[in-house]
Every structure is written in structure tokens, then in C-alpha cells.
Design an enzyme around this catalytic site. Structure first.
Site, PDB file in Angstrom:
ATOM      1  N   ALA A 129      33.958  67.475  42.579  1.00 41.83           N
ATOM      2  CA  ALA A 129      32.989  66.416  42.864  1.00 41.83           C
ATOM      3  C   ALA A 129      32.583  65.668  41.602  1.00 41.83           C
ATOM      4  CB  ALA A 129      31.760  67.015  43.535  1.00 41.83           C
ATOM      5  N   ASP A 151      33.075  60.591  34.669  1.00 38.85           N
ATOM      6  CA  ASP A 151      32.828  60.824  36.095  1.00 38.85           C
ATOM      7  C   ASP A 151      31.831  61.976  36.240  1.00 38.85           C
ATOM      8  OD1 ASP A 151      32.934  60.487  38.809  1.00 38.85           O
ATOM      9  OD2 ASP A 151      34.921  61.365  39.092  1.00 38.85           O
ATOM     10  N   HIS A 189      40.450  55.987  45.177  1.00 34.27           N
ATOM     11  CA  HIS A 189      40.308  56.724  46.428  1.00 34.27           C
ATOM     12  C   HIS A 189      41.220  56.078  47.477  1.00 34.27           C
ATOM     13  CE1 HIS A 189      37.124  59.538  45.315  1.00 34.27           C
ATOM     14  NE2 HIS A 189      36.691  58.570  44.507  1.00 34.27           N
ATOM     15  N   ASN A 207      43.603  60.993  39.981  1.00 36.05           N
ATOM     16  CA  ASN A 207      42.683  61.630  40.913  1.00 36.05           C
ATOM     17  C   ASN A 207      42.416  60.729  42.114  1.00 36.05           C
ATOM     18  OD1 ASN A 207      41.399  62.590  37.893  1.00 36.05           O
ATOM     19  ND2 ASN A 207      42.014  64.154  39.358  1.00 36.05           N
ATOM     20  N   GLU A 229      31.121  52.656  43.927  1.00 38.47           N
ATOM     21  CA  GLU A 229      32.292  53.466  44.266  1.00 38.47           C
ATOM     22  C   GLU A 229      32.245  53.743  45.767  1.00 38.47           C
ATOM     23  OE1 GLU A 229      34.734  57.382  42.641  1.00 38.47           O
ATOM     24  OE2 GLU A 229      32.573  57.253  42.311  1.00 38.47           O
ATOM     25  N   HIS A 277      39.718  56.424  38.000  1.00 40.45           N
ATOM     26  CA  HIS A 277      40.211  57.764  37.632  1.00 40.45           C
ATOM     27  C   HIS A 277      41.675  58.013  38.038  1.00 40.45           C
ATOM     28  CE1 HIS A 277      38.745  58.596  41.687  1.00 40.45           C
ATOM     29  NE2 HIS A 277      37.501  58.816  41.302  1.00 40.45           N
ATOM     30  N   HIS A 292      40.235  67.661  35.433  1.00 38.95           N
ATOM     31  CA  HIS A 292      40.719  66.665  36.392  1.00 38.95           C
ATOM     32  C   HIS A 292      42.171  66.273  36.139  1.00 38.95           C
ATOM     33  CE1 HIS A 292      36.454  66.152  37.393  1.00 38.95           C
ATOM     34  NE2 HIS A 292      36.839  65.441  38.440  1.00 38.95           N
ATOM     35  N   ASP A 334      38.171  65.548  30.775  1.00 38.55           N
ATOM     36  CA  ASP A 334      37.533  66.862  30.671  1.00 38.55           C
ATOM     37  C   ASP A 334      38.542  67.996  30.616  1.00 38.55           C
ATOM     38  OD1 ASP A 334      38.396  66.698  33.305  1.00 38.55           O
ATOM     39  OD2 ASP A 334      36.572  67.557  34.169  1.00 38.55           O
ATOM     40  N   GLY A 335      39.836  67.704  30.784  1.00 36.24           N
ATOM     41  CA  GLY A 335      40.855  68.738  30.752  1.00 36.24           C
ATOM     42  C   GLY A 335      40.986  69.488  32.054  1.00 36.24           C
TER      43      GLY A 335
END
Length: 399
Positions: free
Chosen positions: A308, A273, A194, A218, A128, A215, A250, A247-248
Site C-alpha cells: 500500500a 509513494d 494503475h 508497479n 491518483e 511508479h 517495490h 525503497d528497494g
């Protein structure tokens, strides 16, 4: 040693098989079905759920263990720990380092892959960075970032020793098109992430060889009605798969459902992540590749509040998919097992419960809590409640 799991409710991406048997032998699934002949030790499981082991495509660690490390033993320890979450395979995520390339970390990852014999199987490396857009860098420190360079790419590929499976980059950066070609020609899946790319730039990158998205939502521009951005291009490209952090935190559940509608279950990959602190409730602080971080408001964050990564584990991801996003279990299994297996290049042997496949199986109770995990036919995790069900010679479980 042969082992038969009896009276299991099998669930994978293809559907459900209640009151069935799974015969494991020599690390593989020998036979599956309600009428197959049992072999070896027989374990009655009283209708418990059997799913293919989860495959972590994008994680930075868990259980107190980091995957971006110079110590192969830390990765091996993670492989043993992560079986407790139902995970049976994963990619080792490596990020950038200050003013250099992560050569030592790639060497450590490749060394760990060569040594792994217990627990979840590392299927390769996910790099990444370092070719990320500073505007959308998230928690990646500016000193880690670089512009793509052909000599750098060759050095990264060499350091990974043939184990690089996935690379995340921002395709709008100068030199990115050539890097995409280099990685693709080396057999590496290239992912857009990114990134500050426009819709048009993302379309061009997909046409050039990008086939995955890191992701979604994000660290990228949002989907707007006059500026669809990379998400618009990702959705339109029918061969591109997209990651979703479930995860609810992000991604809001409504946005997660929208992405599922847009990509479909066949193209969505559920990820954590996760950071090394995932699964360690008693700890709050940790470091992300040397940067101090902590758990705050349900996620891992840098001191300035920047997200993060997550504190999610794959078993909780399953529960979130079913209980929050309201997916049925076969669909949830697809997102957690079969789809990531395809992206990692392992779908010919992982991701479903079928004869000839690796014996990677997670056994769960009705509350979707992990009670036992088999990695390549060996019992890598078992709860205290279930420990006496299995013969000692079936296990190398230490949990």
C-alpha cells in the site's frame, strides 16, 4: 534577512562546486560561487554538502500525517515535518473515496496550499484516481474507482481550484481519451498508472497527451519480450518521464538500474509513494484513506498483504540512490529535485542552486544525513547538533 552559507560543497544536477558560498536573501538565492561577496550573518559549514531541496512528487504523507484528508491543518503539519527529511516542496496526493468524488479532500488540499507559510511548499495536487483499472488497482479500494466522465472531470478541476498539477489514470478505460484531453487542456500533466494497457494502447495514450508514468513497474503489466506493455511505450517516448519508487522493496535494484538505463537520468523521477507512517519508527499500524494497514517486510501493506505504499523518506531515497543504485550525487540530485520540479511545473524557480531560484537548500553531512533544511530562505529544520550555528532570526524551525 540576508544569510551567507560559507565553505559549502554545492551539488546539483549540473555538477559540483566545492568550497563555495551561497547568499540567501528575501527567500531567494541571491548569489552563488566561491568568490561572491558575503552578506548578512555568515555561517561556516566546513565543507558540508549543499543540495537543492528534495521535491516529493508522489507521497501520501509521513511523520504521522496524511495528505488525503479533510483537514487542511494536517497537511500544514506535514509540510512542517517533512522539512526534516530534506524535502522543501511536494504535491499533495489525493486518492478516491467510496462511491463518490474526493471533493472535500481536494478542497482541503487547495485550502492548505493557500495557507502554507512554514516548511515545505505544496506545489499543487496529485490526484491518483479515481480512474484506475480495477485489475491493477493495488491498494486502492474498488469502491473508490470510477469510469471517466466529462462532468466528473469538470467537478474535480473545480474542486481543486486551479491547483491540480498531476493526475494518474488508466488510459484504456472507456472515456479516458476525452478525460486526458480535458485535463491536458486545463494545464494538468496526465500520467499513465494503475493500468492494464497494452503496448499499443499506451502508445495511443501517449500520442493523445500522456507525458508521465506513475511508479513504473508497479500496478502495470510487466515488460515482456513479445508483449512490451506500457513500459515499452514509456521507454520509447522520449518526452515521457517515469517515476521510480526507490525503497528497494517495490522495485528490485537490478530492475531499477534497468529503468535508469532505459529512461536516462533526464527522464527518471525518484519518489517515495510514502504512507503517513513513514519516518515514525515507533508506529506499526495506520490507515490508508480509511483502510487498516501496517508495516510488514519493509513496506506498508493492507491486511491481505497488498503493498500500500512505502515507509521511505526522501533523505533515505538519496542514500539508496547513491549506495544501492550507485549513482553519483549530481545524478541523484537530478532525480530528487530538478526532474520532479519539471513535472510539477516549478523548474523555473526550483530544482537547482542558482541565483534567482527559491532558497530551497538541504545541508547534509558526509554520511548524507540531513543537518539543516531551508525552505524559501527560512530555516525549517535544523539538527540539535547544528542549531547553534544559525542565528535565531533565520529560523522558524520547530524540530
Amino acid at each position: 534577512m540576508a544569510l551567507t552559507l560559507e565553505d559549502v560543497h554545492i551539488i546539483d544536477a549540473r555538477g559540483e562546486q566545492p568550497a563555495s558560498r551561497i547568499v540567501l536573501d528575501n527567500g531567494h538565492i541571491f548569489a552563488v560561487g566561491p568568490d561572491v561577496t558575503p552578506a548578512g550573518h555568515r555561517v561556516a559549514l566546513d565543507g558540508m554538502l549543499a543540495l537543492p531541496g528534495f521535491i516529493e512528487l508522489h507521497t501520501h504523507g509521513g511523520g504521522g500525517f496524511a495528505l488525503h484528508t479533510t483537514d487542511p491543518n494536517e497537511i500544514l503539519a506535514y509540510a512542517r515535518w517533512v522539512a526534516s527529511t530534506g524535502t522543501t516542496a511536494f504535491l499533495i496526493t489525493v486518492v478516491g473515496v467510496p462511491q463518490a468524488l474526493p471533493i472535500v479532500q481536494l478542497h482541503a488540499a487547495a485550502s492548505a496550499i493557500a495557507q502554507t507559510s512554514q516548511g515545505a511548499e505544496p506545489l499543487g495536487i496529485h490526484l491518483e484516481g479515481p480512474y484506475l483499472n480495477p485489475t491493477r488497482r493495488g491498494a486502492h479500494h474498488p469502491s473508490w474507482l470510477r469510469l471517466p466522465d466529462p462532468d466528473d472531470v469538470r467537478a474535480l478541476l473545480a474542486a481543486a481550484q486551479g491547483q491540480l498539477r498531476l493526475v494518474t489514470l488508466a488510459p484504456e478505460l472507456p472515456g479516458a481519451a476525452a478525460a486526458i484531453t480535458q485535463f491536458r487542456d486545463a494545464g494538468v500533466t496526465v500520467s499513465i498508472g494503475h493500468t492494464d494497457a497494452s503496448y499499443e494502447q499506451a502508445r495511443d495514450a501517449i500520442a493523445h497527451g500522456i507525458s508521465h508514468a506513475t511508479h513504473c513497474f508497479n500496478a502495470m503489466p510487466p515488460l515482456l519480450h513479445r508483449a512490451p506493455g506500457p513500459l515499452g511505450a514509456i521507454i520509447e517516448a522520449k518526452h515521457v518521464t517515469g517515476e521510480l519508487i526507490v525503497d528497494g522493496v517495490h522495485v528490485h535494484p537490478a530492475a531499477a538500474r534497468a529503468l535508469l538505463y532505459a529512461l536516462g537520468a533526464e527522464r527518471t523521477v525518484a519518489i517515495t509513494d510514502a504512507q503517513p507512517i513513514a519516518g515514525v519508527a515507533e508506529l506499526r499500524g495506520f490507515t490508508f484513506a480509511g483502510q487498516p494497514a501496517e508495516v510488514r517486510d519493509g513496506a506498508a501493506r493492507l491486511a491481505d498483504g497488498t503493498i500500500a505504499g512505502s515507509i521511505l523518506t526522501m533523505d533515505q531515497a538519496l542514500r539508496n540512490l547513491v549506495q544501492t543504485l550507485e549513482l553519483d550525487l549530481p545524478t541523484a540530485s537530478r532525480l530528487l529535485s530538478l526532474n520532479p520540479a519539471r513535472v510539477a511545473g516549478a523548474a523555473e524557480r526550483k530544482g537547482i542552486i542558482a541565483a534567482g531560484y527559491d532558497a530551497d537548500i538541504v545541508l547534509l553531512d558526509k554520511g548524507l544525513c540531513v543537518q539543516a533544511t531551508f525552505c524559501r530562505g527560512r530555516l525549517a529544520y535544523v539538527s540539535e547538533e547544528w542549531r547553534e550555528r544559525f542565528p535565531a532570526e533565520a529560523a522558524y524551525a520547530t524540530h
